[in-house]
Design an enzyme around this catalytic site. Sequence first.
Site, PDB file in Angstrom:
ATOM      1  N   VAL A  33      24.359 -31.647   0.249  1.00 21.91           N
ATOM      2  CA  VAL A  33      23.615 -30.392   0.420  1.00 21.91           C
ATOM      3  C   VAL A  33      22.741 -30.114  -0.808  1.00 21.91           C
ATOM      4  CG1 VAL A  33      23.840 -27.906   0.752  1.00 21.91           C
ATOM      5  CG2 VAL A  33      25.356 -29.464   1.947  1.00 21.91           C
ATOM      6  N   ILE A  89      19.573 -32.381  -1.029  1.00 24.66           N
ATOM      7  CA  ILE A  89      18.453 -32.088  -0.115  1.00 24.66           C
ATOM      8  C   ILE A  89      18.021 -30.644  -0.294  1.00 24.66           C
ATOM      9  CG2 ILE A  89      17.750 -32.003   2.301  1.00 24.66           C
ATOM     10  CD1 ILE A  89      20.155 -33.929   2.749  1.00 24.66           C
ATOM     11  N   ASP A 122     -25.441 -23.886   5.711  1.00 25.40           N
ATOM     12  CA  ASP A 122     -26.747 -23.447   6.203  1.00 25.40           C
ATOM     13  C   ASP A 122     -27.339 -22.510   5.156  1.00 25.40           C
ATOM     14  OD1 ASP A 122     -25.096 -21.338   6.612  1.00 25.40           O
ATOM     15  OD2 ASP A 122     -25.307 -21.264   8.773  1.00 25.40           O
ATOM     16  N   ASP A 158     -22.748 -21.170  12.779  1.00 27.65           N
ATOM     17  CA  ASP A 158     -22.580 -19.858  13.405  1.00 27.65           C
ATOM     18  C   ASP A 158     -22.876 -19.849  14.899  1.00 27.65           C
ATOM     19  OD1 ASP A 158     -25.268 -20.252  13.086  1.00 27.65           O
ATOM     20  OD2 ASP A 158     -25.568 -18.645  11.629  1.00 27.65           O
ATOM     21  N   ASN A 161      17.179 -30.980  -8.653  1.00 29.85           N
ATOM     22  CA  ASN A 161      18.192 -31.491  -7.723  1.00 29.85           C
ATOM     23  C   ASN A 161      18.651 -32.892  -8.124  1.00 29.85           C
ATOM     24  OD1 ASN A 161      17.721 -29.149  -6.342  1.00 29.85           O
ATOM     25  ND2 ASN A 161      17.827 -30.127  -4.349  1.00 29.85           N
ATOM     26  N   ASN A 207      22.510 -24.354  -6.580  1.00 29.04           N
ATOM     27  CA  ASN A 207      21.403 -24.505  -5.636  1.00 29.04           C
ATOM     28  C   ASN A 207      20.746 -23.178  -5.334  1.00 29.04           C
ATOM     29  OD1 ASN A 207      20.583 -26.933  -4.981  1.00 29.04           O
ATOM     30  ND2 ASN A 207      21.477 -26.989  -2.936  1.00 29.04           N
TER      31      ASN A 207
HETATM   32  P1  ATP Z   1     -30.035 -21.605   9.039  1.00 31.98           P
HETATM   33  O1  ATP Z   1     -29.775 -22.843   9.826  1.00 31.98           O
HETATM   34  O2  ATP Z   1     -30.050 -21.842   7.583  1.00 31.98           O
HETATM   35  O3  ATP Z   1     -29.209 -20.443   9.436  1.00 31.98           O
HETATM   36  P2  ATP Z   1     -32.237 -20.604  10.568  1.00 31.98           P
HETATM   37  O4  ATP Z   1     -31.723 -19.240  10.867  1.00 31.98           O
HETATM   38  O5  ATP Z   1     -33.693 -20.724  10.261  1.00 31.98           O
HETATM   39  O6  ATP Z   1     -31.539 -21.240   9.311  1.00 31.98           O
HETATM   40  P3  ATP Z   1     -31.924 -21.284  13.311  1.00 31.98           P
HETATM   41  O7  ATP Z   1     -31.193 -20.046  13.657  1.00 31.98           O
HETATM   42  O8  ATP Z   1     -31.543 -22.565  13.939  1.00 31.98           O
HETATM   43  O9  ATP Z   1     -31.855 -21.555  11.761  1.00 31.98           O
HETATM   44  O10 ATP Z   1     -33.448 -20.989  13.590  1.00 31.98           O
HETATM   45  C1  ATP Z   1     -34.379 -22.023  13.513  1.00 31.98           C
HETATM   46  C2  ATP Z   1     -35.766 -21.434  13.509  1.00 31.98           C
HETATM   47  O11 ATP Z   1     -36.029 -20.814  14.768  1.00 31.98           O
HETATM   48  C3  ATP Z   1     -36.000 -20.364  12.482  1.00 31.98           C
HETATM   49  O12 ATP Z   1     -36.338 -20.900  11.224  1.00 31.98           O
HETATM   50  C4  ATP Z   1     -37.140 -19.566  13.081  1.00 31.98           C
HETATM   51  O13 ATP Z   1     -38.371 -20.194  12.815  1.00 31.98           O
HETATM   52  C5  ATP Z   1     -36.859 -19.671  14.573  1.00 31.98           C
HETATM   53  N1  ATP Z   1     -36.143 -18.487  15.040  1.00 31.98           N
HETATM   54  C6  ATP Z   1     -34.999 -17.993  14.568  1.00 31.98           C
HETATM   55  N2  ATP Z   1     -34.617 -16.908  15.237  1.00 31.98           N
HETATM   56  C7  ATP Z   1     -35.537 -16.706  16.183  1.00 31.98           C
HETATM   57  C8  ATP Z   1     -35.701 -15.744  17.251  1.00 31.98           C
HETATM   58  N3  ATP Z   1     -34.815 -14.773  17.451  1.00 31.98           N
HETATM   59  N4  ATP Z   1     -36.772 -15.863  18.029  1.00 31.98           N
HETATM   60  C9  ATP Z   1     -37.658 -16.850  17.853  1.00 31.98           C
HETATM   61  N5  ATP Z   1     -37.571 -17.770  16.892  1.00 31.98           N
HETATM   62  C10 ATP Z   1     -36.524 -17.711  16.060  1.00 31.98           C
END
Ligand code: ATP
Length: 871
Positions: A266, A269, A313, A614, A680, A708
């Site tokens: 005992v 372990i 990102d 995201d 131990n 222990n």
């Molecule tokens: P990250 O990847 O660093 O978050 P990001 O937000 O630019 O950057 P995405 O969300 O993929 O990445 O967007 C890519 C691109 O699309 C943007 O850089 C922008 O030019 C365009 N974009 C983002 N949001 C919109 C929207 N709501 N409507 C139209 N175009 C958009």
Amino acid sequence: MKQWHALTIEETKNVLAKHNEHLSVNEIKDMESSRWFILLARQFTNILILVLLIATLLSFFLGDIIDALAILAIVLFNGLLGFVQEWKAQNAIKNLKNMLTSQCRVIRNGLELVIDVKKLVPGDCVLMDGGDIVPADIRITAVADLMINEATLTGESEPITKITERLPAETLITDRKNMAYMGTHVMSGQGQGLVVAIGMDTEFGRLAELTGSIHEEETELQKQLSFIGKRLGLLAIITSVGVILIGVLAGFDPIRMLMTGISLAVSAIPEGLPAVVTIALALGARAMAKKKALLRHLQAAETLGAVSIICTDKTGTLTQNEMKVQVIWLFEKSLQLTGVGYTPEGEFILNGEVINPQSLPELMTLLETGYQCNHARIYQEGEEWKIIGSPDEAALLVAAVKSGLSCAHPAALVKEFTFDSIKKRMTVIEDAGDFQIIHSKGAPEVILPLCTYYLFGAQENELNSDSRNKIENAYINLAQNGLRTLALARKIVPKHLKLSRKEAENNLVFIGLVGFMDPPREEIPRALATAKNAGIKVVMITGDSPVTAKAIANQIGLHVDKVITSSELKTLSDHKLKELLKQNVLFARTIPEDKFRIVKLFQDQGQLVAMTGDGVNDAPALKQADIGIAMGIRGTDVARSVADIVLSDDNFASIIDAVEEGRRQYANLRKFVLYLASSNLGEVLAILISLLLSGGLIVIPVQILWINLVTDSATALSLSVERAEKGIMHRPPRQADKPIFDRMSLILVIAFGAYIGMVTFLVYQLYFPQSYELANTIAFTSLVVLANIHTLNFRSFYKPIYTIGWFSNKWILIALLSMLGLHVMAIYNPGPQRILHTVPLSISHWGVILLCALPIFLIPELYKMIKNKGS
Ligand code: ATP
């Protein structure tokens, strides 16, 4: 998307009352969490405990009642301690899970609100967006390209296009396209609908009831420990049997030998260890949450400490994601906007002069398109203006309101082609009475090729290579200043014309560019420097343009040798890309599948990768990464549901803090495992050496169990709260598969164990001629004192204690003093004296014990001092 009349909360409650339903909470009950009595019972199902209980019974029947009762009490106490620890750990994990609950958007009393998913009631009108996890069973009433993946429910991986039309009552669940089911994933588009079932009444709830919920997997460390535990167990049982045989052959009382053998097993372990590890991990998870990293399972803390690459990102993670329209570029006109945050007050400045925006028709057209092609809302709370939705859209809305447009939501739209990170654009069709207006916005290099005209003043001109060049130069210019750029375009089409996305998004009229200011977070340069010192490479992978990304990288001090865009990435072979990954690369205008490829290739090179994400499309990369990091504020439910960690503040700096915390926790876990193993081993060696060399029983069973308990959990746990060692972020990451007992640790454990065993045997031998009781009490006390003092060795592997501060971990001092106090009480008090078979010790005895114990602390301290001086 068509607006639908939502019920008020009063009406919602009426619906509930009418159907005589109870107001239950919208959550899936955790079927797995163990009840207290099961947990308690589990503490006594350990095979060794059972053997010990049998031995107790045996000695009880043989008349050794005090011993039997003492052992029983200690076993029970041990079991209770294990129970309390596991119970606390389970609750801590539950609390963490509660911190991860998500929110959803509803319309109540005509207002759009964001509420906790748990608070959803049947009758609520829910708004759904790409990336959401459907929060309840919902009858869909409005859709815009709504696609839902129902794999979690049906196993079908193809997303289903949802509709609003009625379906016959007998339609199978899998074919009910007008329903959205709890737990399924919105892949794209938008939808709106009425909650018809919540919590355990949903289809998902029923399924969960049938199958139970997911198991909390053992962490790598826990697996390693249980493997070592099993091996040790086997070894201990073999040794114990040997000891019993030797003892009996040497003429000792067989029952006493049986008890010694079992107790030896005992003590060899550390069976309390898994519980101690679990509670330490749970405490660790709480510490992580304070650093804004919510762990989705306990393994994450351990893995975090070994991360060698962080792919992050940009928008919102490295930058503040508080967008503000800074510049509006119209053909040959560049305007600046003033104002603070999202407050819709500010001026438009052209050539240094404040202008009336209404006097520039093309400016109003741009603002109007930004206003229509928009899902964000802005609202005032006290003095402050807040937003719902994406910050760039909110910033466009703010700019539009600054020009005099209303704050309310724009007119109903006919159709929407939603934004996603692959298409990088969004288009809506507005019903403008006699005609329809198509509004588009997106990445400039995506929008510009869809345009054949551009707006100049109020006039539409055909685009030629000259004007295209001008526009391209304009957005490169904006991006070079670190501004995030969007292009806006529109066209007018006849009423009633039904257009596909392709038809809508061509022959557009380019209106202008918008440059958003999204400043880097202040703490990023420091965090990047820490990462560099810690041997962690940071790679930016962004959907934004290469020029903006590079400018931001320069601003935050991220060294970049090469910028690679998604289109270049496609042309690179895996081999070539692997070579490039050795440099400081930045990936821009990426699509989510690029992230997946990059993670895989890094992993092929033996790296341990953390990756942020995201969107719904980021899920595969987040799953593939060793540590998937989702964003708590910006992230979608889907990303959060597959991630290992959710960052509650979306901040890159919190990842670095969490890595540091992960390293600290792993280092401390390792420290207390090694500490327990060496003490131990010391006990086992003392018993074996004395049995082999003198044939005597150096310590008796009840004392072994006491040691222990005295030396076990309390002192070990106090090591788990030790602060991070100073140089913890100045070392390269540990290799994730490195065993906890590597060569160096084994040497340490054996050296310390041998010292404890030998010294205990020597003091026993020294006093044995005087009396067995005295020699036995001294050996017993030596083991306790040595193990206690030995704890201090593990406070730091590198630094002498005076440099880290004697009082910097008060828990260790409290644990040591109270354990020693308990032992003193045990040897001077007549009651415990009878139970533990001890005799009182004199000052000189204590002196000898201390003299023997001090080297175990002083020698390592001296070594650390010398090494420290040299460094
Ligand atoms: P990250 O990847 O660093 O978050 P990001 O937000 O630019 O950057 P995405 O969300 O993929 O990445 O967007 C890519 C691109 O699309 C943007 O850089 C922008 O030019 C365009 N974009 C983002 N949001 C919109 C929207 N709501 N409507 C139209 N175009 C958009």
